[in-house]
Design a protein around this motif. Structure first.
Motif, PDB file in Angstrom:
ATOM      1  N   TRP A 114       0.636  -1.257   0.045  1.00  0.00           N
ATOM      2  CA  TRP A 114      -0.113  -0.078   0.173  1.00  0.00           C
ATOM      3  C   TRP A 114       0.867   1.219   0.079  1.00  0.00           C
ATOM      4  CZ3 TRP A 114      -4.896   0.125  -1.221  1.00  0.00           C
ATOM      5  CH2 TRP A 114      -5.618  -1.009  -0.995  1.00  0.00           C
ATOM      6  N   HIS A 134      -5.985  -0.982   3.071  1.00  0.00           N
ATOM      7  CA  HIS A 134      -5.309   0.229   3.395  1.00  0.00           C
ATOM      8  C   HIS A 134      -4.877   0.474   4.583  1.00  0.00           C
ATOM      9  CE1 HIS A 134      -4.274   4.651   3.176  1.00  0.00           C
ATOM     10  NE2 HIS A 134      -3.996   4.451   2.042  1.00  0.00           N
ATOM     11  N   ARG A 219      -3.811   8.004  -0.144  1.00  0.00           N
ATOM     12  CA  ARG A 219      -4.727   7.250  -0.786  1.00  0.00           C
ATOM     13  C   ARG A 219      -3.944   6.571  -2.347  1.00  0.00           C
ATOM     14  NH1 ARG A 219      -8.399  10.469   1.754  1.00  0.00           N
ATOM     15  NH2 ARG A 219     -10.419   9.631   2.177  1.00  0.00           N
ATOM     16  N   THR A 224      -6.338  -1.177  -8.415  1.00  0.00           N
ATOM     17  CA  THR A 224      -6.003  -1.764  -6.794  1.00  0.00           C
ATOM     18  C   THR A 224      -7.013  -2.885  -6.955  1.00  0.00           C
ATOM     19  OG1 THR A 224      -4.972  -0.098  -5.897  1.00  0.00           O
ATOM     20  CG2 THR A 224      -6.027  -1.795  -4.757  1.00  0.00           C
ATOM     21  N   CYS A 243     -11.820  -0.104   3.006  1.00  0.00           N
ATOM     22  CA  CYS A 243     -10.621  -0.009   2.226  1.00  0.00           C
ATOM     23  C   CYS A 243     -10.998   0.670   0.875  1.00  0.00           C
ATOM     24  CB  CYS A 243     -10.162  -1.442   1.845  1.00  0.00           C
ATOM     25  SG  CYS A 243      -8.860  -1.477   1.056  1.00  0.00           S
ATOM     26  N   TYR A 246     -10.207   4.555   0.374  1.00  0.00           N
ATOM     27  CA  TYR A 246      -8.652   5.051   0.255  1.00  0.00           C
ATOM     28  C   TYR A 246      -8.034   4.549  -0.811  1.00  0.00           C
ATOM     29  CZ  TYR A 246      -9.667   5.910   5.027  1.00  0.00           C
ATOM     30  OH  TYR A 246     -10.150   6.244   6.266  1.00  0.00           O
TER      31      TYR A 246
END
Length: 282
Positions: A114, A134, A219, A224, A243, A246
């Motif tokens: 991350w 995250h 962020r 992702t 999650c 973010y």
């Protein structure tokens, strides 16, 4: 080895006097996927995922991270700050010298991933986080009783020496607790051999002891995929569901049944989620 290329394997790399071991597999001319293991495991935890990715034409580079590689075990908890762990992965990507790579991380490896994706998006083509969301989502979830209960061990790991003794020298501290989390016998034996007997436990615990020095992770804007299992004993549903808030780039949440140890137990699910993420990013 001076450079990584389509004609040579990378077996190690160095950063600031530390030497990191690497397992480089799959077709040398394939797109590269960097694999980041979690606690308490090494690059061997990616064996099933790596083998399947090779079948899809990908080259995988799995690193034994700081504290785990015998040549990269600095003393002092500040040496295990997230900024240092992130820098190690960036150094690996730069060492490969192939442009941005695909990145997959599990557990603590996800935490590092991350950070890499957030701070160095130009080095990451796609990011696949497994089990751990995250860091900001996890921190918010810690305010709930459920996540706080699941994370009790983080406080225990702050105590000097006691965790090493409990985990390394007693059956209860290691194998029993890992078994209760759903880790299978073969992985628990690998833990005893690679982490406890291999001398990696103090460095592995250093990642937790450096938590007081963590700075916020921005962020993420790269494509992702987040993979989480409903039977995860360490990460709550609230943490998983937070999650999405973010990630500003393309995002997909994949929920599985099963335990925290997804790469070992469900490598096909990890590969399928990754491949789907790659397709969506095009």
């Amino acid at each position: 080895m001076d450079s990584a290329s389509s004609s040579s394997r990378l077996t190690s790399f160095t950063r600031n006097g530390l030497t990191f071991d690497v397992t480089d597999a799959g077709p040398l001319d394939g797109d590269i996927v960097v694999l980041l293991h979690g606690f308490p495991q090494k690059a061997t935890s990616w064996a099933g995922v790596s083998a399947q990715l090779a079948g899809h034409g990908y080259r995988t580079v799995a690193v034994d991270q700081r504290g785990y590689s015998p040549g990269a075990r600095p003393r002092g908890r500040r040496a295990y700050r997230l900024s240092e762990l992130t820098g190690d992965v960036v150094a690996l990507i730069d060492r490969l010298d192939v442009g941005p790579v695909h990145l997959i991380g599990h557990d603590w490896g996800a935490n590092v991933g991350w950070s890499v994706a957030a701070h160095h998006p130009e080095r990451v083509r796609t990011w696949t986080a497994v089990s751990v969301p995250h860091p900001a989502a996890f921190s918010r979830a810690l305010r709930s009783a459920d996540q706080a209960r699941r994370s009790w061990y983080m406080g225990f790991f702050q105590i000097p020496l006691v965790p090493e003794l409990a985990i390394g020298r007693t059956r209860w501290g290691g194998s029993v607790l890992l078994a209760r989390s759903g880790m299978e016998a073969a992985a628990r034996e690998r833990f005893r051999r690679e982490i406890v007997q291999g001398g990696a436990l103090p460095g592995a615990l250093g990642w937790y002891r450096a938590l007081p020095f963590v700075s916020p992770t921005p962020r993420v804007r790269v494509p992702t995929t987040f993979v989480w299992s409903s039977g995860d004993s360490a990460v709550s549903r609230r943490a998983a569901e937070l999650c999405a808030g973010y990630v500003t780039g393309p995002y997909r949440f994949v929920e599985l049944a099963g335990t925290h140890w997804i790469p070992d137990q469900q490598p096909t699910a990890v590969v399928d989620a990754f491949l789907d993420g790659v397709t969506r990013s095009r």
